[in-house]
Design an enzyme around this catalytic site. Structure first.
Site, PDB file in Angstrom:
ATOM      1  N   CYS A 161       0.915  -1.226   0.196  1.00 26.12           N
ATOM      2  CA  CYS A 161       0.121   0.072   0.042  1.00 26.12           C
ATOM      3  C   CYS A 161       0.939   1.115  -0.070  1.00 26.12           C
ATOM      4  O   CYS A 161       0.430   2.229  -0.387  1.00 26.12           O
ATOM      5  CB  CYS A 161      -1.021  -0.111   1.146  1.00 26.12           C
ATOM      6  SG  CYS A 161      -1.749  -1.557   1.286  1.00 26.12           S
ATOM      7  N   HIS A 192      -4.099   6.571   3.248  1.00 25.16           N
ATOM      8  CA  HIS A 192      -4.128   5.190   2.570  1.00 25.16           C
ATOM      9  C   HIS A 192      -5.862   5.154   3.174  1.00 25.16           C
ATOM     10  O   HIS A 192      -6.194   5.048   4.274  1.00 25.16           O
ATOM     11  CB  HIS A 192      -3.368   4.220   3.345  1.00 25.16           C
ATOM     12  CG  HIS A 192      -3.671   2.684   2.714  1.00 25.16           C
ATOM     13  ND1 HIS A 192      -3.766   2.541   1.390  1.00 25.16           N
ATOM     14  CD2 HIS A 192      -3.619   1.525   3.185  1.00 25.16           C
ATOM     15  CE1 HIS A 192      -4.025   1.365   1.111  1.00 25.16           C
ATOM     16  NE2 HIS A 192      -4.133   0.715   2.369  1.00 25.16           N
ATOM     17  N   ASN A 251     -10.090  -0.930  -0.018  1.00 22.89           N
ATOM     18  CA  ASN A 251      -8.762  -0.966   0.111  1.00 22.89           C
ATOM     19  C   ASN A 251      -8.173  -1.427  -1.270  1.00 22.89           C
ATOM     20  O   ASN A 251      -8.148  -2.514  -1.659  1.00 22.89           O
ATOM     21  CB  ASN A 251      -8.147  -1.824   1.229  1.00 22.89           C
ATOM     22  CG  ASN A 251      -6.617  -1.531   1.107  1.00 22.89           C
ATOM     23  OD1 ASN A 251      -5.960  -1.114   0.499  1.00 22.89           O
ATOM     24  ND2 ASN A 251      -6.277  -2.269   2.445  1.00 22.89           N
TER      25      ASN A 251
HETATM   26  O1  UT7 Z   1      -3.836  -1.928   3.544  1.00 23.37           O
HETATM   27  C1  UT7 Z   1      -3.072  -2.742   4.514  1.00 23.37           C
HETATM   28  C2  UT7 Z   1      -3.299  -2.335   5.716  1.00 23.37           C
HETATM   29  N1  UT7 Z   1      -4.225  -3.063   6.131  1.00 23.37           N
HETATM   30  C3  UT7 Z   1      -5.189  -2.403   6.977  1.00 23.37           C
HETATM   31  O2  UT7 Z   1      -4.687  -1.341   7.811  1.00 23.37           O
HETATM   32  C4  UT7 Z   1      -6.193  -3.614   7.873  1.00 23.37           C
HETATM   33  C5  UT7 Z   1      -6.152  -3.387   9.463  1.00 23.37           C
HETATM   34  N2  UT7 Z   1      -6.973  -4.059  10.078  1.00 23.37           N
HETATM   35  C6  UT7 Z   1      -8.439  -3.631   9.970  1.00 23.37           C
HETATM   36  O3  UT7 Z   1      -8.712  -2.956   9.333  1.00 23.37           O
HETATM   37  C7  UT7 Z   1      -9.135  -4.517  10.953  1.00 23.37           C
HETATM   38  O4  UT7 Z   1      -8.622  -5.369  11.715  1.00 23.37           O
HETATM   39  C8  UT7 Z   1     -10.252  -5.347  10.194  1.00 23.37           C
HETATM   40  C9  UT7 Z   1     -11.266  -4.913   9.244  1.00 23.37           C
HETATM   41  C10 UT7 Z   1      -9.532  -6.231   9.108  1.00 23.37           C
HETATM   42  C11 UT7 Z   1     -11.009  -6.422  10.991  1.00 23.37           C
HETATM   43  O5  UT7 Z   1     -11.520  -5.545  11.953  1.00 23.37           O
HETATM   44  P1  UT7 Z   1     -11.463  -5.607  13.723  1.00 23.37           P
HETATM   45  O6  UT7 Z   1     -12.496  -4.945  14.395  1.00 23.37           O
HETATM   46  O7  UT7 Z   1     -10.065  -5.803  13.931  1.00 23.37           O
HETATM   47  O8  UT7 Z   1     -12.226  -7.455  13.774  1.00 23.37           O
HETATM   48  P2  UT7 Z   1     -11.572  -8.719  14.258  1.00 23.37           P
HETATM   49  O9  UT7 Z   1     -10.755  -9.173  13.261  1.00 23.37           O
HETATM   50  O10 UT7 Z   1     -10.866  -8.579  15.733  1.00 23.37           O
HETATM   51  O11 UT7 Z   1     -12.796  -9.672  14.236  1.00 23.37           O
HETATM   52  C12 UT7 Z   1     -13.754  -9.320  15.317  1.00 23.37           C
HETATM   53  C13 UT7 Z   1     -15.008 -10.502  14.771  1.00 23.37           C
HETATM   54  C14 UT7 Z   1     -14.263 -11.755  14.936  1.00 23.37           C
HETATM   55  O12 UT7 Z   1     -15.374 -12.900  15.198  1.00 23.37           O
HETATM   56  P3  UT7 Z   1     -14.923 -13.168  16.911  1.00 23.37           P
HETATM   57  O13 UT7 Z   1     -13.855 -13.973  17.034  1.00 23.37           O
HETATM   58  O14 UT7 Z   1     -15.140 -12.013  17.633  1.00 23.37           O
HETATM   59  O15 UT7 Z   1     -16.382 -14.047  17.050  1.00 23.37           O
HETATM   60  C15 UT7 Z   1     -14.260 -12.104  13.294  1.00 23.37           C
HETATM   61  O16 UT7 Z   1     -14.419 -13.316  13.084  1.00 23.37           O
HETATM   62  O17 UT7 Z   1     -15.506 -10.075  13.601  1.00 23.37           O
HETATM   63  C16 UT7 Z   1     -15.505 -11.389  12.833  1.00 23.37           C
HETATM   64  N3  UT7 Z   1     -15.552 -10.931  11.495  1.00 23.37           N
HETATM   65  C17 UT7 Z   1     -16.523 -10.699  10.617  1.00 23.37           C
HETATM   66  N4  UT7 Z   1     -17.854 -10.672  10.962  1.00 23.37           N
HETATM   67  C18 UT7 Z   1     -18.539 -10.577   9.913  1.00 23.37           C
HETATM   68  C19 UT7 Z   1     -14.184 -10.733  10.650  1.00 23.37           C
HETATM   69  N5  UT7 Z   1     -14.766 -10.476   9.366  1.00 23.37           N
HETATM   70  C20 UT7 Z   1     -15.978 -10.267   9.252  1.00 23.37           C
HETATM   71  C21 UT7 Z   1     -16.897 -10.283   8.436  1.00 23.37           C
HETATM   72  N6  UT7 Z   1     -18.063 -10.116   8.795  1.00 23.37           N
HETATM   73  N7  UT7 Z   1     -16.795  -9.709   6.967  1.00 23.37           N
END
Ligand code: UT7
Length: 338
Positions: free
Chosen positions: A124, A265, A295
């Site tokens: 990125c 970004h 993204n």
């Molecule tokens: O471009 C390069 C740089 N990239 C980034 O900067 C991305 C950085 N990371 C993020 O933006 C976020 O961490 C994400 C958007 C990827 C994820 O958000 P989060 O708030 O960190 O969620 P998480 O990964 O901690 O997941 C929370 C919950 C999980 O369920 P449990 O374990 O709490 O039951 C996931 O399984 O949300 C669940 N989950 C979803 N639920 C519905 C993960 N993806 C989804 C989804 N729909 N698409």
């Protein structure tokens, strides 16, 4: 971490952006469409990321096609013919082929037959890495101009059954033409680049390279798709982009109050909000389009720059801050006087 700003006595002459362009594939994939294929919801995606839709390239539309269309628009705005382009740098992690570079296909497609062309792989942050290379190459007089492009067809490297990643990414391309700055014209004031390879595992495409070729046996594991430890990446993204922004503003001899527009970004609205809060930049002075495109990795800052420019959000003399973060880990910022 490397940092650079024109130093007294340095022979590099300032450069400016003479034109910008972008191209987004026609097909719009909404969150509602994804709800039908994976266990997700529009509510989750919007509240956790801010993304509402993304663009998906056609099967026969390659990264070089997106890149060429964005590049031609930037050249048109700069008033430079394809045949007169001296240097092409394409930043991408989704090249048409592992070799040759996507920039070589772009060279042919835009008719820049005399140009030197190569790719930069910095995820990125790639567009800002390309800007820094172009700044030095053109500023030192080695090339009379440079076409820098961030272009991605991430849809080809996403596991469409993995809700953790497939909702996040999209396709697109953005470009800028770099030329020496005339007296009183705009210029790149400062540039910051950083890398932390110790965190390489946090965000990668594990298969498809020489370390892990795709075979008949491992094909079902879909190793040639994006894998990310989202929460960890999130923390690094906020810290690195904040530091790169502050360092960039300081190296340019400015304060946050001088910044007319922040172009971050476009990965996650919560990341952008965290940076804005820490930088004390006015939220209205931040360009955001991730709701429409998701993204797009190396293309994101480049597309946003072009849209902001064409919408009249940047005017001659304005100071703008571009900041990015991605796999590597890599990060980068650039402060530009328009
Ligand atoms: O471009 C390069 C740089 N990239 C980034 O900067 C991305 C950085 N990371 C993020 O933006 C976020 O961490 C994400 C958007 C990827 C994820 O958000 P989060 O708030 O960190 O969620 P998480 O990964 O901690 O997941 C929370 C919950 C999980 O369920 P449990 O374990 O709490 O039951 C996931 O399984 O949300 C669940 N989950 C979803 N639920 C519905 C993960 N993806 C989804 C989804 N729909 N698409």
């Amino acid at each position: 971490m490397t940092s650079s700003a024109p130093q007294p006595g340095q022979t590099i002459t300032p450069v400016r952006i003479a034109g910008t362009g972008s191209y987004l594939p026609e097909r719009i994939m909404t969150n509602q469409e994804l709800e039908k294929s994976v266990d997700t919801s529009d509510e989750w995606i919007v509240s956790r990321t801010g993304i509402r839709a993304r663009r998906i390239a056609a099967d026969d539309e390659n990264t070089s096609d997106l890149a060429s269309k964005a590049g031609l628009k930037a050249l048109e705005q700069a008033g430079i013919d394809g045949a007169d382009v001296d240097l092409i740098i394409v930043a991408t992690i989704t090249p048409d082929t592992l070799t040759p570079a996507t920039a070589c296909y772009v060279q042919q497609k835009i008719g820049a037959l005399g140009a030197v062309a190569f790719d930069v792989s910095a995820a990125c942050s790639g567009f800002l890495y390309a800007l820094e290379i172009a700044r030095h190459s053109v500023g030192a007089g080695a090339f009379k101009n440079a076409l820098i492009i961030g272009a991605e067809k991430l849809s080809a490297f996403v596991d469409w059954t993995d809700r953790n990643t497939c909702v996040l990414f999209g396709d697109g391309a953005g470009a800028a033409v770099i030329v020496p700055s005339e007296n009183g014209g705009g210029r790149v004031l400062s540039s910051q680049l950083g890398t932390d390879g110790a965190q390489a595992e946090l965000l990668n495409i594990p298969g498809g390279g020489s370390a892990c070729p795709i075979t008949v046996e491992n094909a079902p594991q879909k190793l040639a798709t994006l894998a990310m430890q989202g929460r960890e990446v999130f923390k690094h993204a906020v810290n690195a982009m904040k530091k790169a922004s502050i360092d960039g503003i300081t190296a340019a001899g400015l304060t946050a109050k001088d910044i007319k527009l922040l172009i971050p970004h476009q990965a996650n609205l919560r990341i952008i909000d965290a940076i804005v809060e820490r930088l004390e930049v006015n939220r209205d002075d931040v360009y955001i389009n991730l709701d429409k495109y998701g993204n797009t990795s190396a293309a994101a800052v480049a597309i946003a720059l072009d849209e902001a420019h064409r919408e009249g959000r940047v005017e001659r003399g304005d100071k703008i801050l571009l900041v990015a973060f991605g796999a590597g880990l890599t990060w980068a910022s650039a402060v530009i006087e328009w």
